[in-house]
Write a protein that holds these residues in place. Structure first.
Motif, PDB file in Angstrom:
ATOM      1  N   GLU A 100       0.863  -1.226  -0.169  1.00  0.00           N
ATOM      2  CA  GLU A 100      -0.155  -0.049   0.006  1.00  0.00           C
ATOM      3  C   GLU A 100       0.867   1.111  -0.068  1.00  0.00           C
ATOM      4  N   ALA A 101       1.973   1.201   0.703  1.00  0.00           N
ATOM      5  CA  ALA A 101       2.658   2.407   0.763  1.00  0.00           C
ATOM      6  C   ALA A 101       3.470   2.534  -0.691  1.00  0.00           C
ATOM      7  N   THR A 102       4.127   1.580  -1.244  1.00  0.00           N
ATOM      8  CA  THR A 102       4.462   1.497  -2.252  1.00  0.00           C
ATOM      9  C   THR A 102       3.726   2.198  -3.496  1.00  0.00           C
ATOM     10  N   SER A 103       2.404   1.717  -3.561  1.00  0.00           N
ATOM     11  CA  SER A 103       1.457   2.146  -4.464  1.00  0.00           C
ATOM     12  C   SER A 103       1.160   3.512  -4.445  1.00  0.00           C
ATOM     13  N   LYS A 104       1.161   4.260  -2.936  1.00  0.00           N
ATOM     14  CA  LYS A 104       1.041   5.610  -2.952  1.00  0.00           C
ATOM     15  C   LYS A 104       2.164   6.461  -3.339  1.00  0.00           C
ATOM     16  N   SER A 105       3.305   5.853  -3.346  1.00  0.00           N
ATOM     17  CA  SER A 105       4.464   6.730  -3.795  1.00  0.00           C
ATOM     18  C   SER A 105       4.960   6.488  -5.103  1.00  0.00           C
TER      19      SER A 105
END
Length: 126
Positions: A100-105
């Protein structure tokens, strides 16, 4: 020189003497207790930036005195300890958070690029 002046000790010598006397009269629990109290007092009087700064300084000092093998060894030990202490659900939750963090960034281009790299790596295995 007067005898009294000759017998005076430096602050460093007095501290060492006091530390040695304390060590003789106190046990491990005493030191754990005062360490905990000191840690709590420090936490009460310092903010997140303080800990980030001292962590960065410690990391820099460690990197100056240790090589790649050191970091590989401690990483391996940490990974083994983590795997012994946690189950599959732990890794699933952390993987989901990381995804999730990777998809946001990262955008679509990032995923296309890593997809291509993965595809090339898999075709090399054939």
């Amino acid at each position: 020189m007067a005898k009294e002046e000759e017998e005076k000790m430096t602050r460093e010598e007095a501290g060492k003497k006091g530390g040695e006397a304390t060590a003789k009269s106190h046990d491990k629990d005493f030191y754990q207790d005062i360490g905990k109290k000191g840690g709590e007092a420090t936490a009460d009087s310092h903010d997140k930036d303080f800990y980030q700064d001292i962590g960065e300084k410690g990391g820099e000092a460690t990197s100056e005195t240790h090589d790649k093998d050191f970091y590989q060894d401690i990483g391996e030990k940490g990974g083994e300890a983590t795997s012994e202490a946690h189950d599959e659900e732990f890794y699933q939750k952390n993987g989901k958070k990381g995804g999730e963090a990777t998809s946001k960034s990262h955008g679509k281009d990032f995923y296309q690029e890593i997809g291509k790299k993965g595809g090339r790596a898999n075709s090399d295995d054939d």
